[in-house]
Design a protein around this motif. Structure first.
Motif, PDB file in Angstrom:
ATOM      1  N   UNK B  78       0.897  -1.108  -0.002  1.00  0.00           N
ATOM      2  CA  UNK B  78       0.042  -0.007   0.110  1.00  0.00           C
ATOM      3  C   UNK B  78       1.056   1.381  -0.210  1.00  0.00           C
ATOM      4  N   UNK B  79       0.371   2.249  -0.500  1.00  0.00           N
ATOM      5  CA  UNK B  79       1.286   3.409  -0.636  1.00  0.00           C
ATOM      6  C   UNK B  79       0.773   4.804   0.070  1.00  0.00           C
ATOM      7  N   UNK B  80       1.728   5.595   0.405  1.00  0.00           N
ATOM      8  CA  UNK B  80       1.330   6.833   1.213  1.00  0.00           C
ATOM      9  C   UNK B  80       2.153   7.988   0.519  1.00  0.00           C
ATOM     10  N   UNK B  89       5.672   9.366   9.494  1.00  0.00           N
ATOM     11  CA  UNK B  89       5.013   8.562   8.389  1.00  0.00           C
ATOM     12  C   UNK B  89       6.126   7.658   7.745  1.00  0.00           C
ATOM     13  N   UNK B  90       7.367   8.014   7.514  1.00  0.00           N
ATOM     14  CA  UNK B  90       8.239   7.088   7.006  1.00  0.00           C
ATOM     15  C   UNK B  90       8.543   6.201   7.706  1.00  0.00           C
ATOM     16  N   UNK B 127       6.596   1.882  -0.206  1.00  0.00           N
ATOM     17  CA  UNK B 127       5.418   2.439  -0.500  1.00  0.00           C
ATOM     18  C   UNK B 127       5.165   3.989  -0.097  1.00  0.00           C
ATOM     19  N   UNK B 128       6.141   4.512   0.368  1.00  0.00           N
ATOM     20  CA  UNK B 128       6.245   5.945   0.528  1.00  0.00           C
ATOM     21  C   UNK B 128       6.693   6.775  -0.310  1.00  0.00           C
ATOM     22  N   UNK B 129       5.894   7.396  -1.318  1.00  0.00           N
ATOM     23  CA  UNK B 129       5.962   8.029  -2.331  1.00  0.00           C
ATOM     24  C   UNK B 129       6.620   9.466  -2.054  1.00  0.00           C
TER      25      UNK B 129
END
Lengths: 332, 342
Positions: B78-80, B89-90, B127-129
């Motif tokens: 999943x991505x954020x 968040x990272x 998934x961390x954009x």
């Protein structure tokens, strides 16, 4: 009809490129305002929604900033979006996503992502649409590292450069002059690409180099034809890409002709002509110059509504003829 | 450490959602990561003070339960999209603190090879954009990622983190509207820490709760206490289920507080010392969660100390890794501008 001389309009050539790309690659899709059943404000997408459906020809709300951002997000996660701004003027509404996100994302993330998004911008004056629907803002985007900015002028190049843009891993901004949409020209069938970053010599000559962009290439060719009878032999360079700029073709041409005239529709000051002039002045071609470099660009005014005023705002063929003749004859 | 005893498991029926949904080991891992976020930021702040890190940074100390709660139900792919206040968040999405420190030190081993720094910290593999220096910049990008998920049928859910300040940006409204009309698998998470830089939400925002904005886009708007991990995780779990089922987006407002100033230039003139101290003393998210875990019998003092010791070592090792890593060569300056260059 003989396939070798098949003619399409500039708009049809773009539409054909998008259809070919969608046939070849499931990841390619179109987004923009009124590009579905309406067919696009300039009928560039036409009936593509009937062939590819609303999942691949997506009408967006009137949300240029959000729409551009969605295209960027889809691009970094594996899709190949082509986002149409209804008018290039509306780039002002999407500028944040274009300049801060699309252009910089690969760099900021140390090369961990690519942003293979294509954005199309119907641009330029001559339609009576006045100040907010007629601008030429390509130099704004040409100033941003990370973007590629192109201005195809023939139907052949419109198709081939769009297909090159779709295949490009980086964001490509395409400025399409609205007056070109109905112009016809030879367009080969099937898939082909025209490289981004390469200028094209449209006409060879000995006395003067005209470096022109977009519709000014046509006008420069008309001016060159008119001056032929006076014994003035003009070389016309179609710049095609303003970032990355093809320095070598310009420099080689100026070394051959020893004179340079830059012609572009955007406002003259701080425009593409300044860049072309400067790169020649900084190069070995400077020593070959026999006359000062001349720029013909748009007037320092917004585009007016009145048709005569509107024409007077941007260079026309007689202006180019006069400037070219004066330059070759040494009139200052 | 062994799993929950039989007594603990039996008594779980009356406990908040997360204690029924996740194993004791998973929950102890959450505490571990909350400490990791806190100590990472304290470590980064100290390195900054000592001149080892330049530029600026925006610390999320006090907001750890929000980052961890939202990411708890997410799968690895999943991505954020994240914000300038994005260190938590990272880490919550799975990043290693060593490579984060390396990025802050501007080293080639950093997640962005020293090109991004704190404000663009990312971990694409997890998934961390990316964090984003533009308020609301990541929100439309998250919607685009969700569009990819839907079109390519990957089943991925995308979370867009943003602060209260972002809710007054046009991009927020345009993005929420598009996500709603296209029913995309995206969750909008507003971490409302009360202030957009110095301007309070009361002075900047016409609605009392930012979650009320959801009504304008026909999506659920959920308010949670962002300092209580179980509340945040439960809301996120429901939103993820809804997104995966194809029912569309959710807006979660996670009400929280940042203990530190906006950035390193903040003199904290817009809020009182009493207010800050009250949040630190009475509503610290790590203290609250740790107390719950202990009260419910999921961890004892020895277990807590073990976590603190392990985190301290991870932080120290991470800083050493960053210090020892090579800086980029000046000759590579233009790398990553265009794909053909690198």
């Amino acid at each position: 009809m003989d396939a070798a001389v098949r003619e399409l309009s500039y708009a049809q050539a773009i539409q054909e490129a998008m259809a070919i790309a969608m046939d070849m690659d499931e990841r390619v899709f179109l987004m923009g305002e009124d590009i579905g059943v309406y067919g696009g404000a300039f009928q560039v997408t036409g009936d593509l929604v009937e062939r590819y459906g609303t999942d691949r020809v997506i009408d967006t709300p009137i949300s240029e900033l959000g729409g551009a951002g969605v295209a960027v997000g889809a691009a970094v996660t594996g899709m190949r979006p082509i986002f149409e701004f209804q008018f290039s003027d509306f780039a002002t509404l999407g500028m944040e996503q274009i300049v801060n996100q699309a252009a910089k994302m690969r760099f900021m993330l140390g090369g961990e992502v690519s942003v293979p998004v294509v954005m199309r911008f119907p641009a330029g004056s001559g339609t009576g649409a006045a100040a907010q629907h007629s601008q030429s803002l390509e130099a704004w985007l040409g100033h941003v590292p990370g973007l590629k900015v192109i201005q195809p002028v023939t139907p052949h190049d419109a198709k081939g450069m769009l297909l090159a843009a779709i295949a490009d891993p980086d964001p490509v901004m395409i400025f399409e002059h609205k007056l070109l949409y109905k112009m016809k020209g030879h367009v080969p069938e099937g898939h082909y690409t025209v490289p981004i970053g390469k200028a094209e010599i449209r006409r060879e000559g000995r006395d003067l180099t005209i470096v022109a962009t977009s519709i000014m290439v046509q006008k420069a060719l008309d001016a060159a034809a008119a001056l032929e009878g006076e014994g003035i032999d003009i070389e016309v360079v179609d710049l095609r890409t303003i970032r990355p700029i093809d320095r070598q073709t310009i420099i080689d041409s100026v070394k051959k002709t020893s004179r340079l005239l830059c012609v572009y529709e955007a406002v003259k000051t701080l425009g593409i002509g300044a860049e072309v002039s400067a790169l020649v002045a900084e190069s070995e071609a400077f020593d070959y110059l026999d006359a000062p470099i001349v720029r013909l660009g748009g007037a320092e005014t917004p585009i007016p509504y009145n048709p005569d005023l509107e024409k007077a705002t941007v260079p026309q063929v007689p202006d180019i003829i006069t400037a070219a003749r004066d330059l070759v004859k040494g009139v200052r | 450490m062994a799993g929950a005893s039989k007594a603990v498991v039996d008594s779980r029926a009356n406990l908040p959602f997360v204690y029924r949904q996740y194993s004791p080991e998973q929950l102890r891992q959450v505490l571990h990561k909350m400490y990791l976020i806190r100590r990472f930021e304290e470590g980064a702040e100290e390195c900054y003070m000592r001149g080892l890190i330049h530029g600026t940074m925006h610390l999320s100390i006090g907001q750890e339960a929000s980052a961890m709660g939202i990411c708890m139900p997410l799968a690895e792919d999943d991505q954020i999209t994240s914000t300038h206040r994005g260190h938590g968040h990272c880490i919550a999405k799975g990043a290693e603190v060593s490579r984060m420190f390396a990025e802050f030190f501007g080293k080639t081993t950093g997640y962005c090879k020293g090109r991004g720094g704190s404000m663009h910290i990312a971990d694409v593999a997890k998934g961390n954009l990316g964090a984003n220096g533009i308020v609301a910049g990541g929100i439309p990008i998250a919607v685009g990622a969700a569009l990819s998920s839907k079109r390519m049928k990957t089943g991925k859910v995308v979370v867009s983190f943003f602060g209260d300040g972002a809710n007054n940006e046009g991009a927020f409204h345009e993005a929420l509207n598009m996500a709603a009309i296209w029913k995309l698998p995206v969750i909008f998470v507003c971490e409302n820490n009360g202030y957009g830089m110095s301007t309070s939400t009361a002075r900047s925002t016409a609605v009392k709760n930012i979650a009320e904005r959801a009504a304008a886009y026909s999506m659920p708007g959920v308010i949670v206490n962002g300092n209580i991990f179980s509340e945040v995780a439960e809301a996120s779990f429901k939103a993820v289920e809804r997104a995966r089922a194809g029912e569309g987006p959710t807006l979660i407002e996670s009400k929280t507080y940042r203990h530190r100033g906006h950035s390193k230039s903040d003199r904290n003139r817009y809020r009182t010392k009493e207010e800050i101290e009250d949040w630190m003393a009475n509503r610290d998210p790590i203290t609250l969660f740790e107390t719950e875990l202990r009260d419910f019998g999921f961890i004892d003092d020895q277990g807590i100390q073990a976590i603190r010791d392990a985190v301290a070592k991870e932080i120290a090792d991470g800083i050493e890794f960053a210090k020892a890593s090579p800086a980029p060569e000046i000759a590579t300056l233009q790398n990553y501008v265009y794909t053909e260059h690198a």
